[in-house]
Scaffold this motif. Structure first.
Motif, PDB file in Angstrom:
ATOM      1  N   GLY A  88      73.330  -0.538 -40.159  1.00  0.00           N
ATOM      2  CA  GLY A  88      73.906  -0.017 -41.385  1.00  0.00           C
ATOM      3  C   GLY A  88      73.075   1.094 -41.984  1.00  0.00           C
ATOM      4  N   ALA A  89      73.727   2.218 -42.301  1.00  0.00           N
ATOM      5  CA  ALA A  89      73.033   3.369 -42.880  1.00  0.00           C
ATOM      6  C   ALA A  89      73.420   3.571 -44.332  1.00  0.00           C
ATOM      7  N   GLY A  90      73.596   2.456 -45.065  1.00  0.00           N
ATOM      8  CA  GLY A  90      73.788   2.533 -46.508  1.00  0.00           C
ATOM      9  C   GLY A  90      72.448   2.598 -47.203  1.00  0.00           C
ATOM     10  N   PRO A  91      72.419   2.434 -48.524  1.00  0.00           N
ATOM     11  CA  PRO A  91      71.144   2.506 -49.250  1.00  0.00           C
ATOM     12  C   PRO A  91      70.095   1.527 -48.723  1.00  0.00           C
ATOM     13  N   ALA A  92      70.486   0.286 -48.429  1.00  0.00           N
ATOM     14  CA  ALA A  92      69.517  -0.689 -47.916  1.00  0.00           C
ATOM     15  C   ALA A  92      68.968  -0.243 -46.577  1.00  0.00           C
ATOM     16  N   GLY A  93      69.839   0.202 -45.674  1.00  0.00           N
ATOM     17  CA  GLY A  93      69.407   0.609 -44.346  1.00  0.00           C
ATOM     18  C   GLY A  93      68.557   1.858 -44.346  1.00  0.00           C
ATOM     19  N   ARG A  99      60.892   3.082 -45.304  1.00  0.00           N
ATOM     20  CA  ARG A  99      59.748   2.178 -45.430  1.00  0.00           C
ATOM     21  C   ARG A  99      59.126   1.883 -44.065  1.00  0.00           C
ATOM     22  N   CYS A 100      59.942   1.796 -43.021  1.00  0.00           N
ATOM     23  CA  CYS A 100      59.408   1.626 -41.667  1.00  0.00           C
ATOM     24  C   CYS A 100      58.436   2.757 -41.337  1.00  0.00           C
ATOM     25  N   ILE A 101      58.832   3.964 -41.619  1.00  0.00           N
ATOM     26  CA  ILE A 101      57.975   5.113 -41.317  1.00  0.00           C
ATOM     27  C   ILE A 101      56.677   5.035 -42.108  1.00  0.00           C
ATOM     28  N   GLU A 102      56.780   4.656 -43.376  1.00  0.00           N
ATOM     29  CA  GLU A 102      55.579   4.505 -44.194  1.00  0.00           C
ATOM     30  C   GLU A 102      54.633   3.464 -43.602  1.00  0.00           C
ATOM     31  N   ARG A 103      55.180   2.456 -42.953  1.00  0.00           N
ATOM     32  CA  ARG A 103      54.366   1.376 -42.394  1.00  0.00           C
ATOM     33  C   ARG A 103      54.015   1.589 -40.920  1.00  0.00           C
ATOM     34  N   GLY A 104      54.408   2.730 -40.360  1.00  0.00           N
ATOM     35  CA  GLY A 104      54.085   2.995 -38.965  1.00  0.00           C
ATOM     36  C   GLY A 104      54.972   2.280 -37.982  1.00  0.00           C
ATOM     37  N   LEU A 105      56.214   1.979 -38.367  1.00  0.00           N
ATOM     38  CA  LEU A 105      57.202   1.341 -37.500  1.00  0.00           C
ATOM     39  C   LEU A 105      58.318   2.330 -37.189  1.00  0.00           C
ATOM     40  N   ARG A 106      58.993   2.155 -36.054  1.00  0.00           N
ATOM     41  CA  ARG A 106      60.040   3.109 -35.648  1.00  0.00           C
ATOM     42  C   ARG A 106      61.417   2.544 -35.962  1.00  0.00           C
ATOM     43  N   PRO A 107      62.116   3.132 -36.927  1.00  0.00           N
ATOM     44  CA  PRO A 107      63.449   2.635 -37.270  1.00  0.00           C
ATOM     45  C   PRO A 107      64.513   3.148 -36.299  1.00  0.00           C
ATOM     46  N   LEU A 108      65.355   2.230 -35.840  1.00  0.00           N
ATOM     47  CA  LEU A 108      66.532   2.572 -35.042  1.00  0.00           C
ATOM     48  C   LEU A 108      67.744   2.186 -35.884  1.00  0.00           C
ATOM     49  N   VAL A 109      68.347   3.150 -36.560  1.00  0.00           N
ATOM     50  CA  VAL A 109      69.450   2.880 -37.481  1.00  0.00           C
ATOM     51  C   VAL A 109      70.770   2.969 -36.718  1.00  0.00           C
ATOM     52  N   ILE A 110      71.559   1.912 -36.797  1.00  0.00           N
ATOM     53  CA  ILE A 110      72.848   1.840 -36.106  1.00  0.00           C
ATOM     54  C   ILE A 110      73.956   1.866 -37.159  1.00  0.00           C
ATOM     55  N   GLU A 111      74.810   2.887 -37.103  1.00  0.00           N
ATOM     56  CA  GLU A 111      75.862   3.053 -38.109  1.00  0.00           C
ATOM     57  C   GLU A 111      77.218   3.168 -37.409  1.00  0.00           C
ATOM     58  N   ARG A 112      78.136   2.292 -37.793  1.00  0.00           N
ATOM     59  CA  ARG A 112      79.467   2.275 -37.174  1.00  0.00           C
ATOM     60  C   ARG A 112      80.272   3.530 -37.502  1.00  0.00           C
ATOM     61  N   GLY A 113      79.984   4.150 -38.650  1.00  0.00           N
ATOM     62  CA  GLY A 113      80.745   5.303 -39.102  1.00  0.00           C
ATOM     63  C   GLY A 113      80.124   6.626 -38.710  1.00  0.00           C
ATOM     64  N   LYS A 114      80.596   7.679 -39.371  1.00  0.00           N
ATOM     65  CA  LYS A 114      80.202   9.048 -39.039  1.00  0.00           C
ATOM     66  C   LYS A 114      79.170   9.566 -40.034  1.00  0.00           C
ATOM     67  N   PRO A 134      89.216   2.474 -39.901  1.00  0.00           N
ATOM     68  CA  PRO A 134      88.439   1.271 -40.232  1.00  0.00           C
ATOM     69  C   PRO A 134      86.937   1.417 -40.043  1.00  0.00           C
ATOM     70  N   ASP A 135      86.491   2.492 -39.398  1.00  0.00           N
ATOM     71  CA  ASP A 135      85.050   2.699 -39.218  1.00  0.00           C
ATOM     72  C   ASP A 135      84.525   3.903 -39.994  1.00  0.00           C
ATOM     73  N   SER A 136      85.405   4.632 -40.672  1.00  0.00           N
ATOM     74  CA  SER A 136      84.975   5.805 -41.442  1.00  0.00           C
ATOM     75  C   SER A 136      85.859   5.922 -42.668  1.00  0.00           C
ATOM     76  N   ASN A 137      85.324   5.535 -43.815  1.00  0.00           N
ATOM     77  CA  ASN A 137      86.101   5.478 -45.048  1.00  0.00           C
ATOM     78  C   ASN A 137      85.132   5.507 -46.227  1.00  0.00           C
ATOM     79  N   TYR A 138      85.567   5.085 -47.399  1.00  0.00           N
ATOM     80  CA  TYR A 138      84.677   5.106 -48.568  1.00  0.00           C
ATOM     81  C   TYR A 138      83.562   4.071 -48.466  1.00  0.00           C
ATOM     82  N   CYS A 139      83.702   3.080 -47.599  1.00  0.00           N
ATOM     83  CA  CYS A 139      82.672   2.053 -47.461  1.00  0.00           C
ATOM     84  C   CYS A 139      81.784   2.258 -46.245  1.00  0.00           C
ATOM     85  N   PHE A 140      82.357   2.763 -45.137  1.00  0.00           N
ATOM     86  CA  PHE A 140      81.609   2.873 -43.888  1.00  0.00           C
ATOM     87  C   PHE A 140      81.331   4.333 -43.548  1.00  0.00           C
ATOM     88  N   GLY A 141      80.128   4.585 -43.060  1.00  0.00           N
ATOM     89  CA  GLY A 141      79.673   5.924 -42.711  1.00  0.00           C
ATOM     90  C   GLY A 141      78.302   6.166 -43.321  1.00  0.00           C
TER      91      GLY A 141
END
Length: 513
Positions: A88-93, A99-114, A134-141
């Protein structure tokens, strides 16, 4: 020497530093020449009296020059570091990735939308033709629901984490510094996509990855330890830590957990309608004027009432805003609201919702999807009554309270269109009755609110997730799967951009590198 004081400033003087310095110097009883600089810490509008004023907390630098506040995001490249999968690439993701980068971790972000640029085309089709991707709308992307839901940053999550850090990160990626001082900070839907894109660029620049158009269909584990994820394409990604930050509308993730017999549980939420007034009515009520001053922003309101022991309240109020279609699948109608940065549209809208409790549905203790099914049924009824193509059932406010079908509907901001209907055919009876009783009471609290110039548009149903994915309080991991971190609104632990961002960062802080 530094002195911090509170000042009351007329709206027309709020940008006049010379006026503020002179007024502050007089209050502090210091020479005007000794004030070298000022810095506003907090700014709010006080409209309780006849004339609205700004109240500001200001630091005066007396006989000293302040050191500029400079915030940079500078860290080592993490391309070869331990991977952390973020679904998920929303605010939490996105904030988990930073924060991963700040801690020296590599984030792999997976987003169903565009990404935000391509997502705009699907939103245009959704608004003009009533067709939902259903994968690209006001909620997903990219940016999740937060990208196109106004950018309101107000939160009460003071005990959850560092709110100022979230705001600083947004400023570092293009938001104005106003959000650091305003009591109700706001970015605007028109500006958020550029900020989200800047965050994406930072993640990629420092060695992270973002995979768009990539839907997670499985989360793999072995002997109670998460192993990674499988995408709809068949591709598999491996990691010992997976953050599930999929938002409150990713129902397929709940089904995935259910099919794996991983614990989920029903959670209370709220459901109702979105109510829209001409902005002038709200301005006149809140600012006690015939015409709002050009130096004041469009007025905001917050209303709450108890009806037969059940809360009824305004939610996600959008001054100068637009009502948006937020369905994530065909056969449903869902509405939300947003505002541009200038909040200069002629309407004001707000979700006005009723508390839904666990005891409102049967078998909730044994069936965690009971409230989700309840939510889905209401959305499907709204689609049937609206007639399709995301046309929303609607009713004038007084007509709604009196049980009359509106013979006409006022001009409004909902682009797919509205259809005059009895909202009693859409809303559950106890929700309908609570709103009927609450709206006249709101009118007594705010002059002009209770009027047939206002329109009720159904349904506002995605206020929060009706399901919670449990996690350990200390480790933030799912109790059955080590390394699996339910996160943000979708897991039931946040309620807005800032609280979701904080939750994403907190999850990363629990990961042992």
């Amino acid at each position: 020497m530094q002195k911090e004081i509170e000042l009351s400033i007329p709206p027309e003087k709020i940008t006049d530093d010379a006026y503020i310095i002179q007024k502050g110097a007089t209050q502090l009883n210091v020479a005007l020449s000794s004030v070298k600089s000022i810095k506003i810490r907090k700014r709010s509008i006080d409209a309780r009296s006849r004339l609205a004023v700004f109240r500001i907390r200001v630091v005066f630098f007396i006989d000293e020059t302040p050191v500029p506040d400079i915030f940079h995001f500078q860290h080592a490249n993490v391309a070869d570091a331990m991977p952390i999968i973020i679904i998920g690439a929303g605010p939490a993701g996105l904030f988990a990735a930073l924060r991963c980068i700040e801690r020296g971790l590599r984030p792999l972000v997976i987003e169903r939308g565009k990404n935000v640029q391509e997502r705009r085309r699907d939103l245009a089709t959704l608004n003009k033709e009533g067709i939902v991707n259903p994968d690209s709308n006001y909620c997903f992307g990219e940016g999740g629901a937060g990208t196109y839901s106004d950018g309101k940053l107000y939160t009460r999550s003071n005990k959850r984490g560092d709110i100022q850090r979230v705001l600083q990160l947004l400023v570092a990626h293009g938001a104005t510094e106003d959000i650091l001082v305003d009591t109700r900070p706001h970015i605007g839907t028109n500006k958020l996509p550029h900020i989200i894109q800047a965050i994406r660029n930072t993640i990629l620049e420092y060695g992270g990855e973002i995979h768009f158009n990539s839907k997670v269909v499985d989360i793999t584990e072995c002997a109670g330890q998460v192993q990674g994820v499988t995408l709809a394409s068949g591709e598999q990604l491996a990691a010992n830590s997976v953050i599930v930050a999929t938002g409150h509308s990713a129902r397929d993730i709940y089904e995935l957990f259910h099919n794996k017999r991983w614990h989920t549980e029903a959670k209370p939420f709220a459901l109702g309608v979105r109510i829209e007034h001409p902005q002038d009515i709200i301005d006149q009520a809140q600012y006690h004027c015939d015409v709002r001053s050009e130096y004041l922003p469009p007025a905001y309101y917050s209303l709450v009432e108890q009806v037969n022991g059940r809360g009824v309240f305004s939610f996600c109020m959008c001054p100068g805003g637009i009502i948006a279609p937020c369905a994530t699948d065909k056969g449903e109608v869902v509405v939300n609201g947003w505002s541009p940065s200038k909040r200069n549209n002629p309407y004001a809208n707000s979700g006005t919702v009723v508390q839904i409790n666990l005891q409102d549905v049967s078998d909730v203790a044994h069936y965690p999807f009971a409230l989700l099914d309840f939510q889905r049924e209401v959305e499907q009824r709204a689609c049937v009554v609206g007639g399709g193509k995301l046309v929303a059932p609607a009713q004038r406010m007084v007509d709604f309270v009196q049980g009359n079908l509106s013979t006409s509907l006022p001009e409004n901001s909902y682009k797919p269109g509205t259809k005059s209907a009895l909202l009693s055919d859409v809303l559950p009876p106890f929700v309908h009755d609570a709103l009927q009783q609450a709206l006249p009471l709101f009118g007594k609290k705010m002059k002009g609110y209770y009027t047939n110039e206002a329109i009720l548009v159904g349904v506002e149903s995605r206020t929060s997730s009706p399901i919670r994915i449990p996690r350990d309080k200390d480790t933030m991991q799912h109790p059955q799967v080590k390394g699996l971190y339910p996160c943000g609104e979708g897991a039931g632990y946040a309620g807005g951009i800032v609280s979701a961002a904080i939750d994403g960062m907190n999850c990363v802080d629990r990961i042992k590198s």
